[in-house]
Design a protein around this motif. Structure first.
Motif, mmCIF file in Angstrom:
data_model
loop_
_atom_site.group_PDB
_atom_site.id
_atom_site.type_symbol
_atom_site.label_atom_id
_atom_site.label_comp_id
_atom_site.label_asym_id
_atom_site.label_seq_id
_atom_site.Cartn_x
_atom_site.Cartn_y
_atom_site.Cartn_z
ATOM 1 N N ASN B 100 0.834 -1.197 0.000
ATOM 2 C CA ASN B 100 0.000 0.000 0.000
ATOM 3 C C ASN B 100 0.871 1.249 0.000
ATOM 4 O O ASN B 100 0.656 2.170 -0.786
ATOM 5 C CB ASN B 100 -0.906 0.015 1.233
ATOM 6 N N VAL B 101 1.869 1.256 0.901
ATOM 7 C CA VAL B 101 2.709 2.449 1.021
ATOM 8 C C VAL B 101 3.526 2.652 -0.258
ATOM 9 O O VAL B 101 3.730 3.772 -0.711
ATOM 10 C CB VAL B 101 3.642 2.335 2.248
ATOM 11 N N ALA B 102 3.953 1.527 -0.866
ATOM 12 C CA ALA B 102 4.805 1.632 -2.055
ATOM 13 C C ALA B 102 3.997 1.898 -3.318
ATOM 14 O O ALA B 102 4.566 2.033 -4.400
ATOM 15 C CB ALA B 102 5.614 0.349 -2.217
ATOM 16 N N LEU B 120 9.437 5.514 6.249
ATOM 17 C CA LEU B 120 8.142 6.066 6.619
ATOM 18 C C LEU B 120 7.468 5.237 7.708
ATOM 19 O O LEU B 120 6.863 5.781 8.632
ATOM 20 C CB LEU B 120 7.240 6.132 5.385
ATOM 21 N N LEU B 121 7.579 3.909 7.615
ATOM 22 C CA LEU B 121 6.983 3.058 8.647
ATOM 23 C C LEU B 121 7.625 3.349 10.000
ATOM 24 O O LEU B 121 6.936 3.392 11.025
ATOM 25 C CB LEU B 121 7.137 1.586 8.277
ATOM 26 N N ILE B 148 1.164 7.891 5.391
ATOM 27 C CA ILE B 148 2.497 7.747 4.796
ATOM 28 C C ILE B 148 2.415 7.268 3.354
ATOM 29 O O ILE B 148 3.304 7.530 2.567
ATOM 30 C CB ILE B 148 3.426 6.830 5.631
ATOM 31 N N ARG B 149 1.309 6.589 2.981
ATOM 32 C CA ARG B 149 1.157 6.221 1.579
ATOM 33 C C ARG B 149 1.083 7.492 0.725
ATOM 34 O O ARG B 149 1.689 7.575 -0.341
ATOM 35 C CB ARG B 149 -0.104 5.390 1.377
ATOM 36 N N ALA B 150 0.358 8.485 1.244
ATOM 37 C CA ALA B 150 0.236 9.735 0.495
ATOM 38 C C ALA B 150 1.551 10.514 0.498
ATOM 39 O O ALA B 150 1.876 11.225 -0.442
ATOM 40 C CB ALA B 150 -0.888 10.583 1.078
ATOM 41 N N MET B 151 2.334 10.364 1.596
ATOM 42 C CA MET B 151 3.583 11.129 1.702
ATOM 43 C C MET B 151 4.724 10.494 0.924
ATOM 44 O O MET B 151 5.697 11.176 0.576
ATOM 45 C CB MET B 151 4.005 11.252 3.172
ATOM 46 N N ALA B 152 4.593 9.174 0.642
ATOM 47 C CA ALA B 152 5.718 8.420 0.095
ATOM 48 C C ALA B 152 6.346 9.056 -1.158
ATOM 49 O O ALA B 152 7.566 9.193 -1.223
ATOM 50 C CB ALA B 152 5.299 6.980 -0.178
ATOM 51 N N PRO B 153 5.572 9.464 -2.172
ATOM 52 C CA PRO B 153 6.218 10.039 -3.364
ATOM 53 C C PRO B 153 6.681 11.482 -3.170
ATOM 54 O O PRO B 153 7.002 12.128 -4.153
ATOM 55 C CB PRO B 153 5.107 9.974 -4.430
ATOM 56 N N ARG B 180 0.634 16.345 13.135
ATOM 57 C CA ARG B 180 1.299 17.638 12.980
ATOM 58 C C ARG B 180 2.812 17.488 13.137
ATOM 59 O O ARG B 180 3.592 18.041 12.362
ATOM 60 C CB ARG B 180 0.763 18.634 14.011
ATOM 61 N N GLU B 181 3.198 16.711 14.142
ATOM 62 C CA GLU B 181 4.619 16.510 14.392
ATOM 63 C C GLU B 181 5.294 15.847 13.187
ATOM 64 O O GLU B 181 6.365 16.273 12.747
ATOM 65 C CB GLU B 181 4.770 15.615 15.630
ATOM 66 N N ILE B 182 4.619 14.817 12.635
ATOM 67 C CA ILE B 182 5.175 14.102 11.482
ATOM 68 C C ILE B 182 5.316 15.036 10.279
ATOM 69 O O ILE B 182 6.352 15.078 9.607
ATOM 70 C CB ILE B 182 4.280 12.902 11.120
ATOM 71 N N LEU B 183 4.257 15.810 10.010
ATOM 72 C CA LEU B 183 4.276 16.700 8.853
ATOM 73 C C LEU B 183 5.380 17.737 9.002
ATOM 74 O O LEU B 183 6.098 18.068 8.057
ATOM 75 C CB LEU B 183 2.928 17.391 8.687
ATOM 76 N N LYS B 184 5.527 18.255 10.228
ATOM 77 C CA LYS B 184 6.542 19.284 10.453
ATOM 78 C C LYS B 184 7.930 18.697 10.309
ATOM 79 O O LYS B 184 8.833 19.337 9.751
ATOM 80 C CB LYS B 184 6.373 19.893 11.857
#
Lengths: 559, 349
Positions: B100-102, B120-121, B148-153, B180-184
């Protein structure tokens, strides 16, 4: 102590009645499973002389042809069913809303009837080849034309009328897929085609497999088409062994083999449905935004859907109508009337009986759901996948044995003959219908009953309503629709049923299906059109019902 | 510096109905914005327009300086480099967590792809769950996989469509802070769509309140609460009450509870009738106060009581009081006002 508690829960007398109920449920299930169990028992019978002869000569043909037929039908229904399901559920093009329900219409035509019309249209003397010769000046032998009465032809006929199974289930799967899973794929860089093959199709796979298994079960059950086209399969083999070689045991052994294949399909189908639960993607459904097709894509989509509808319904139904209006010699006389009366009586009687049994069984399950009861209800509903030919063999053997035994005993004792009491009577035929079609009404009634949640009973009871009142005030009004549907579905199925009727009917007792078969076998295709057209017209009723529920679900979707 | 996202006078219509009308805002690289509003306000339509699922009927959208949407020209979603997280997560049930993430990492070499997935995991604390299927995960875990699937690329912008509403209430706030912490940490530019203001406050740097398709105010959460620019925002954000007042000389507002140096969202003239916004935390319980008001309603909220108090002119105000001050309905209690931002709105006539 325990007894006292139980008494306060259930009003006196109830527990005894429920037990009698459970016992009856088990007894009914046992009775209905006798034909199937009997046929299966022949698997363990030592192979007789005739069987060895069969195995040496024709058995391989039966197996090969049945398998090839299944492969052909699988390819046909997948191509037709999946493509039309995708187009009507996910794309926007002119005519989409019409096709959405009209694509179900081929279901109304039994495979043997579409086979008659295509033979009439495409064989040597038919209008298509005649026209071709008129245009080109060719005569017999000058040209090649695909032979409709062949294995490939049979696969095509069956695909044209069976693809709606795949269409229906696949369409539902596409619609239940959250549009979000497709959108995510787009945002992750996949175009529409890639999204279809890497997300939508794999997600719908369990539904596609389930629809395919249903279509293949019908393929294995078909007798009329393959018999007419002269393709030797299991079902025609069973007939020939029984009536040609007059060997019931070998016919039963063939039936048992066929049953094993059917069971394999049932297991695949059930497994796919279970698997589909994990493929459920969402609790929330966003309103579908269908792909807007440009005019080029739209015309392709229109052609594909129109092709399925035209060759699966419009062409054969039109041919039947043409025959009925112009060339048919058989008139609508008293003889035709008696056909209709017989068919109505049989279909009506069987559907009513099936409904009563279904109600009895499903209430038994609801009120007293112990495992023997649950299992019995399951067993009673197993017959649907089993070919009519096999059921007929399974019904015929015990009834004939019983009749002969009784006749012998009475003759010995009293010196007169009882003749045949059950075999060759309507009793045997009705029993066969129940074995095959009880599942249909059982499923419908159980689904209806499932909508009446136990809490609804409890609410009514808490407001001081007794059990009888609950049934009359809540259940009956909530079930009415399901009961009507159950009646209708079985009615139409019985009307279309051919092989079991052919084997088990009383001497000279003709129905619409049997008469159409006989006339077509005598190459009087046009004369068969009245009976065939009547079957098709009645067959449209459940299709209307299905398409109405489709339209309704669409409204719910947009609301 | 180049803006990561520019929305200029964007409009979206369904048929004749305009659901987003001329909305403009922009985001810098690494900013987290939020579109907040009641259901049907057009926030999801605007988000889908940014993703490329809805065409614009007016205005323009630029991503990283590149025009991606104009009326009649909509770049396909797969060509925009946007990532999207949906309310129902939309995980692929037929693929493992890892796959999924890939999913969006096609075209990358196996090792590189694998490394990104592992990274990401680890980032969201899901290492070790690679081989699981979505239905084997809890709601919070599914949410993180979708993120993280959306963030992966490494998209130019991450779009979050009500990402927490499918979760338990207790889980929501905790996850919002985690996200928020992850995005930052990854310095991701993101837009969140939600109807829940606490979620918006917890996650976003800047919040736009949408009402009936229009952007009412684009501001930090604190300013939305204390200085709402119109009545709609004042009503939608937080609790509060309006009390009548009159404009005095020098921009003061006189009310039944004293007079204050007012902040006006519209031009006002002396002597004009206005309404003053009072938040529950502007009203302080003080037994010594000269203003003694009758309690007409009270709601127990654990640490506090929220009292509804009646003014002489018939208007009502809210007052938040520590819950050991337990007063019965009908009793009178003393209050005084402590307002840092006395926002006044001209009375609609």
């Amino acid at each position: 102590m325990q007894e006292a508690v139980e008494k306060t829960i259930s009003p006196s007398g109830i527990s005894l009645r429920v037990n009698a109920w459970s016992i009856s449920v088990v007894a009914i299930a046992l009775l209905l499973s006798v034909p199937v169990l009997l046929v299966l028992s022949y698997l363990f019978e030592p192979a007789g002389e005739v069987w060895r002869h069969l195995a040496d000569t024709v058995l391989q043909d039966y197996v090969t042809n049945s398998l090839l037929l299944m492969v052909g039908v699988a390819i046909g229904v997948l191509m037709l069913g999946v493509s039309t399901a995708w187009l009507t559920s996910m794309c926007q093009f002119p005519g989409r809303a019409l096709f959405e329900w009209a694509l179900l219409l081929p279901m109304a035509i039994p495979a043997y009837i579409i086979a008659y019309t295509y033979t009439g249209l495409f064989d040597f003397a038919g209008p298509v080849q005649t026209l071709l010769r008129d245009w080109t000046g060719w005569s017999y032998g000058d040209y090649w034309f695909p032979e409709i009465r062949s294995l490939e032809g049979a696969a095509l006929m069956l695909s044209l009328v069976l693809y709606p199974y795949v269409y229906l289930l696949t369409r539902a799967a596409f619609l239940s897929q959250s549009i979000c899973v497709l959108d995510v794929s787009r945002t992750l860089g996949n175009g529409p085609w890639r999204t279809f093959f890497s997300v939508a199709l794999p997600l719908a796979r369990p539904a596609i497999v389930a629809g395919l298994s249903l279509a293949l079960m019908e393929t294995l059950a078909d007798y009329g088409t393959v018999q007419y086209f002269g393709v030797s399969t299991f079902t025609t083999g069973i007939f020939r062994t029984w009536f040609g070689l007059n060997n019931a045991a070998a016919a039963a052994q063939l039936s048992a083999l066929l049953l094993l294949v059917v069971f394999a399909l049932i297991i695949i189908e059930k497994g796919s449905r279970r698997h589909a639960r994990y493929h459920h993607t969402t609790q929330r459904h966003q309103a579908l935004t269908r792909f807007q097709l440009n005019w080029k894509q739209s015309s392709m989509a229109f052609l594909i859907c129109m092709g399925a509808l035209f060759f699966g319904f419009l062409l054969p139904a039109g041919q039947l109508l043409w025959w009925a209006l112009t060339t048919a010699e058989e008139s609508l006389d008293g003889r035709f009337l008696s056909l209709i009366t017989h068919s109505l009586l049989l279909a009506g009687g069987a559907s009513l009986l099936a409904l009563l049994l279904a109600l009895f069984l499903s209430y038994g399950k609801r009120l007293h759901g112990s495992w023997p009861v649950q299992l019995s209800v399951r067993v009673a509903g197993m017959g649907y996948a089993i070919p009519g030919t096999v059921i007929a063999v399974g019904v015929m053997i015990p009834f004939a044995a019983f009749d002969n035994a009784l006749d012998g005993w009475v003759r010995e004792r009293f010196g007169w003959s009882t003749g045949l009491l059950f075999s060759g009577t309507l009793v045997a035929l009705l029993l066969a219908y129940l074995v095959r079609f009880l599942a249909v009404s059982l499923q419908t009634v159980e689904a209806g009953l499932g909508k009446i949640r136990p809490t609804m009973d409890e609410v009514a009871r808490s407001m001081g309503t007794g059990s009888g009142k609950i049934v009359s005030r809540v259940h009956i009004s909530m079930l009415k629709g399901s009961l009507m549907t159950a009646l209708l579905l079985v009615f139409v199925d019985v009307l279309k049923e051919l092989p079991a009727t052919l084997i088990l009917r009383p001497f000279n007792y003709n129905t619409l299906a049997v008469r159409a078969y006989e006339l077509a076998s005598d190459e009087r295709l046009a004369d068969a059109s009245y009976a065939a057209l009547t079957i098709v017209l009645v067959g449209i009723l459940p299709v209307v019902l299905l398409s109405r529920s489709i339209t309704r679900s669409r409204h719910a979707e947009t609301a | 510096m180049q803006k990561q996202l520019e929305v200029k006078h964007a409009s979206v219509s369904y048929g004749k109905q305009e659901v987003v009308c001329g909305v403009s805002f922009d985001l810098e690289q690494g900013d987290i914005g939020c579109l907040l509003g009641p259901s049907g306000c057009g926030k999801t339509s605007l988000l889908r327009a940014i993703a490329g699922f809805e065409p614009l009927t007016g205005g323009e959208i630029l991503l990283h300086g590149r025009s991606v949407s104009r009326p009649g020209a909509t770049l396909a979603p797969e060509k925009r480099r946007v990532g999207m997280v949906f309310q129902d997560f939309a995980l692929y049930p037929h693929l493992t967590v890892e796959r999924n993430v890939a999913f969006g990492l096609r075209g990358q070499r196996g090792k590189q792809r694998h490394g990104r997935v592992e990274e990401l995991l680890d980032l969201v604390g899901l290492a070790g769950l690679q081989k699981k299927y979505p239905h084997q995960l809890s709601g919070g875990q599914q949410q993180r996989v979708a993120l993280i699937r959306a963030m992966a690329p490494r998209p130019d912008i991450l779009l979050l469509d009500e990402p927490f509403s499918g979760l338990d209430v207790e889980l929501r706030e905790q996850l919002a802070r985690e996200v928020r912490e992850i995005l930052k940490r990854e310095s991701v530019t993101a837009i969140l769509v939600t109807h829940d203001q606490l979620e918006a406050f917890a996650l976003a740097d800047a919040i736009g309140v949408l009402g009936e398709g229009r952007l009412r105010q684009w501001d930090a959460g604190y300013d939305l609460y204390h200085t709402p620019q119109d009545r709609f925002v004042a009503d939608f954000i937080g609790q509060g009450a309006m009390i009548p007042g009159r404009v005095l000389a020098g921009g003061h507002v006189e009310t039944a509870l004293g007079s204050f140096k007012g902040l006006f969202v519209n031009a006002v003239s002396q002597g004009q009738a206005v309404e003053l916004l009072l938040r529950p935390d502007d009203v302080i319980h003080d037994d010594a106060s000269k203003f003694q008001l009758e309690v007409v309603d009270k709601v127990f909220q654990g640490a506090e009581y929220l009292y509804t108090l009646l003014l002489d002119d018939g208007s009502e105000i809210l007052c938040l009081v520590q819950s050991h001050h337990d007063h019965a309905i009908g009793e009178k209690i003393g209050v005084r006002l402590h307002i840092d931002h006395p926002v006044a709105y001209p009375l609609e006539t």
